[in-house]
Design a protein around this motif. Sequence first.
Motif, PDB file in Angstrom:
ATOM      1  N   UNK A 163     -44.694  30.924  58.105  1.00 44.44           N
ATOM      2  CA  UNK A 163     -46.168  31.379  57.464  1.00 44.44           C
ATOM      3  C   UNK A 163     -45.965  30.687  55.970  1.00 44.44           C
ATOM      4  N   UNK A 164     -47.214  30.451  55.681  1.00 41.85           N
ATOM      5  CA  UNK A 164     -47.167  29.873  54.068  1.00 41.85           C
ATOM      6  C   UNK A 164     -46.959  30.809  52.990  1.00 41.85           C
ATOM      7  N   UNK A 165     -46.470  30.427  51.791  1.00 41.92           N
ATOM      8  CA  UNK A 165     -46.543  31.613  50.876  1.00 41.92           C
ATOM      9  C   UNK A 165     -47.772  32.263  50.606  1.00 41.92           C
ATOM     10  N   UNK A 227     -42.117  36.296  52.114  1.00 35.79           N
ATOM     11  CA  UNK A 227     -42.889  35.055  51.928  1.00 35.79           C
ATOM     12  C   UNK A 227     -44.239  35.553  51.056  1.00 35.79           C
ATOM     13  N   UNK A 228     -43.889  36.512  50.309  1.00 34.50           N
ATOM     14  CA  UNK A 228     -44.978  36.949  49.190  1.00 34.50           C
ATOM     15  C   UNK A 228     -44.557  36.655  47.848  1.00 34.50           C
ATOM     16  N   UNK A 229     -45.553  36.399  46.953  1.00 36.10           N
ATOM     17  CA  UNK A 229     -45.397  36.551  45.660  1.00 36.10           C
ATOM     18  C   UNK A 229     -46.577  37.233  44.967  1.00 36.10           C
ATOM     19  N   UNK A 230     -45.913  38.204  44.214  1.00 35.05           N
ATOM     20  CA  UNK A 230     -46.911  39.190  43.329  1.00 35.05           C
ATOM     21  C   UNK A 230     -46.863  38.839  41.784  1.00 35.05           C
ATOM     22  N   UNK A 251     -39.531  43.304  50.061  1.00 31.66           N
ATOM     23  CA  UNK A 251     -38.811  42.026  49.987  1.00 31.66           C
ATOM     24  C   UNK A 251     -39.562  40.819  49.278  1.00 31.66           C
ATOM     25  N   UNK A 252     -40.642  40.877  48.760  1.00 29.58           N
ATOM     26  CA  UNK A 252     -41.327  39.862  48.106  1.00 29.58           C
ATOM     27  C   UNK A 252     -40.403  38.791  47.427  1.00 29.58           C
ATOM     28  N   UNK A 318     -35.242  28.313  50.985  1.00 29.07           N
ATOM     29  CA  UNK A 318     -36.809  27.820  50.525  1.00 29.07           C
ATOM     30  C   UNK A 318     -37.651  28.596  51.390  1.00 29.07           C
ATOM     31  N   UNK A 319     -38.609  28.999  50.764  1.00 27.33           N
ATOM     32  CA  UNK A 319     -39.684  29.571  51.473  1.00 27.33           C
ATOM     33  C   UNK A 319     -40.672  28.113  51.892  1.00 27.33           C
TER      34      UNK A 319
END
Length: 320
Positions: A163-165, A227-230, A251-252, A318-319
């Motif tokens: 998945x994309x970020x 694969x998450x950014x908050x 797991x972000x 790397x994501x």
Amino acid sequence: MRTMELDILERSRHWCGEDLSPWLCTIVRAVGSSPRPVGSMLCCLASGEQVGSLSGGCVEEDLLERIQQGKIDRKKPQIVEYGVSPEDNEKLGLPCGGRLFVLVQQLDQTDISWIEKAVAAIQQRHCIERRLNLETGATETAHVEHFTHLMQDTDSLRQCFGPKMRMLLVGAGQLAQSLAELALAMDYEVLVTDTRQATLNQWMGPEVPLLQGMPDDIVRAHAADSFSIVITLTHDPRIDDMALMEALNTDAWYVGALGSERTTEKRLRRLRALELDESAIAKLHAPVGLAIGSKTPLEIAVAIMAELTQLRRGSVSEAP
């Protein structure tokens, strides 16, 4: 949200199913500057229909011409090199000294299985690795925990799909609008949340999902995997801290918070008072972004995207 990679794979699957024998072209190596990064793909038919991109268009045109003239091996994957001379670079629009190595493979109905697994991995937000035998063209797949760089040697190609970020922005203000613009341009998926419906109603940024609700619920539902950014942007502890408490326990891949050094010190004290584990607190990137003296919303957005780029390019796992 759809990605170019997903479009390429789904079109490849469709063409294989129609027995049209599409050609999958992948940049496997680049020397010096290149118009597209390693791993970029193009899928095309000999008739000229294509999806994806390897350059500004000249490399694609040359590959299509070679395919139409029967100069590409149909039985097994073949690597085509571009940029071997200054004249070649000028003709193809490649940077001076730049060289591209493109793996070209004709697909058929036997490739549908691995393509469908790659599509499922992207849609279900996990990673899968394609292992291609360059001598036979046979492909095997394996689930992998982290996204990895494309690797190619004399006998095989290992290519990861995932998945994309996904970037969740907490707070729908002007900074979120600038950050969303940049992130979308850099191929991130962007979601915006705010507890305040009136603020969401005033959104003037790009077209992205706008989620109204409690920030911890939104994080849990949409941004809890690796694969998450908050990123919290509201300056309101009642909103930001709730999102951070949840995000730092997931797991972000990246959790960041807007604010000065002084604001950050207060935030850390609050998080410790709420008995958040020190190992979780250590994951917080605050103040968010590289310290480049940014002041305006766009400058701050640039600093944030620069930090994310630096971390992603320097990360072993790397994501995508």
